[in-house]
Design an enzyme around this catalytic site. Structure first.
Site: not given
Ligand SMILES: NC(=O)c1ccc[n+]([C@@H]2O[C@H](COP(=O)([O-])OP(=O)(O)OC[C@H]3O[C@@H](n4cnc5c(N)ncnc54)[C@H](OP(=O)(O)O)[C@@H]3O)[C@@H](O)[C@H]2O)c1
Length: 257
Positions: A10, A12-13, A61, A88, A148, A161, A165
Site C-alpha cells: 500500500g 502508493s497513497r 492484492d 502498511n 492502529s 477493523y 488490528k
Molecule cells: N489514516 C489513519 O488515520 C490510520 C490510523 C491508524 C492506522 N492506519 C493504518 O495505516 C495503513 C495505511 O492507511 P492509510 O490511511 O494510508 O490508507 P489509505 O489512504 O486508504 O491508503 C491505503 C493504501 O493501501 C493500499 N491497499 C488497500 N488494500 C490493499 C490490498 N488489498 N492490497 C494491496 N494494497 C492495498 C491502497 O492501494 P490502492 O490505492 O490501489 O487501493 C493504498 O495504497 C493501514 O493499515 C491503516 O489501517 C491508518
C-alpha cells in the site's frame, strides 16, 4: 544508486506513500505495492525517481496468496535483496456497520487484507530474509507492521477493523520472538488519527474531537509523522528492542484524569 531495499505494501497513497518517500530520500530502493489505483502508484514512483532513488511498482492484492508471491518474487528479481518489509496496506470496512449487523463478507475481506495477508506475506518475506542473511546478502533486515490505535480502542461500527488490528499486535509479538535468532527485528508502528483518504470521510468528526482535547498533541497526524518512525526503526535506531510498539498518535494512548 540505492543502498537497501524495502517492500512497502500500500505504498502508493497515504501513509504508505509517506513511508516510501522518506525511505527514498535516504537512498532506499522501494517496491511500491498497490491494489487498484495505478495512477497513484505511478505518481509515487515518479517522486522516488525525482528523489534520486529507484522504485518498482507491483500491483498485488495483499489478501491473495498468488499476488503476495508475485510481489516478493518481483522484488527479488529486480533488486536481489529485501532489507525491510513494511506491512502498511490496510482497509477500513467498505461500509461502517454496527457489530450487531456486521456481514461475514465485510469481516472476511477486512481480515484477509489487514491480518491474514500481512501474516502470510511476513512468513514469505521472513523466509527469504533468512536465506539472504545466510548468504551474506543482507545485514540485520527488519519488519515493521503498521497497526492502529484500533488495536485497543473500541469502535463498534467497524469491529472487524479493530479485531484485525488487535490481531496484528500478536502477529508482531510472534514474529519478533521467532525471528530474533536470525537477527531480524520486528516492530509495530501504531498510528493515531492521520490525515489520509482513509480518514477523509470523518474529517469533521475528528476535527471536533481533536479541538476538544482528544489527544494531548492537538493536531492531526500526517503520513510523514509515521514515516519518520519507520525510517528510524529501519535504519537500526533500536537494535536491542524487538516486538516493540511505537505509538505515533499525539499521545492518544495515554490514560488521562
Ligand atoms: N489514516 C489513519 O488515520 C490510520 C490510523 C491508524 C492506522 N492506519 C493504518 O495505516 C495503513 C495505511 O492507511 P492509510 O490511511 O494510508 O490508507 P489509505 O489512504 O486508504 O491508503 C491505503 C493504501 O493501501 C493500499 N491497499 C488497500 N488494500 C490493499 C490490498 N488489498 N492490497 C494491496 N494494497 C492495498 C491502497 O492501494 P490502492 O490505492 O490501489 O487501493 C493504498 O495504497 C493501514 O493499515 C491503516 O489501517 C491508518
Amino acid at each position: 544508486m540505492i543502498n537497501k531495499v524495502a517492500i512497502v505494501t500500500g505504498g502508493s497513497r497515504g501513509i504508505g506513500r509517506g513511508i516510501v518517500l522518506a525511505l527514498a530520500a535516504r537512498g532506499w530502493g522501494v517496491t511500491v505495492n498497490y491494489r487498484g489505483n495505478a495512477a497513484a502508484a505511478q505518481e509515487t514512483a515518479d517522486l522516488v525517481t525525482e528523489a534520486g532513488s529507484e522504485a518498482l511498482i507491483v500491483q498485488a492484492d495483499i489478501g491473495a496468496a498468488e499476488d503476495r508471491d508475485r510481489l516478493v518474487q518481483a522484488t527479488l528479481d529486480r533488486f536481489g535483496r529485501i532489507d525491510l518489509l513494511v506491512n502498511n496496506a490496510g482497509m477500513a470496512p467498505r461500509v461502517r456497520t454496527d457489530i450487531l449487523q456486521t456481514g461475514e463478507e465485510s469481516y472476511d475481506e477486512v481480515m484477509a487484507v489487514n491480518l491474514k495477508g500481512p501474516f502470510f506475506l511476513t512468513q514469505r518475506v521472513a523466509n527469504a530474509m533468512i536465506e539472504l542473511g545466510k548468504a551474506g546478502d543482507v545485514d540485520r533486515p527488519a519488519i515493521v507492521n503498521i497497526g492502529s490505535i484500533s488495536a485497543y480502542t473500541s469502535s463498534p461500527n467497524r469491529g472487524e477493523y479493530c479485531i484485525s488490528k488487535a490481531g496484528m499486535g500478536m502477529m508482531t509479538a510472534l514474529f519478533a520472538d521467532r525471528l530474533a535468532e536470525y537477527g531480524i527485528n520486528v516492530y509495530e508502528v501504531r498510528p493515531g488519527i492521520i490525515e489520509t483518504d482513509m480518514t477523509s470521510a470523518v474529517t469533521e468528526k475528528y476535527n471536533k474531537m481533536i479541538d476538544e482535547g482528544l489527544t494531548p498533541i492537538r493536531r492531526w497526524g500526517h503520513p510523514d509523522d509515521v514515516a519518520r518512525a519507520v525510517v528510524a526503526l529501519a535504519e537500526g535506531a533500536l537494535p536491542f528492542s524487538t516486538g516493540e510498539i511505537i505509538n505515533v498518535d499525539g499521545g492518544f494512548h495515554l490514560r488521562r484524569l
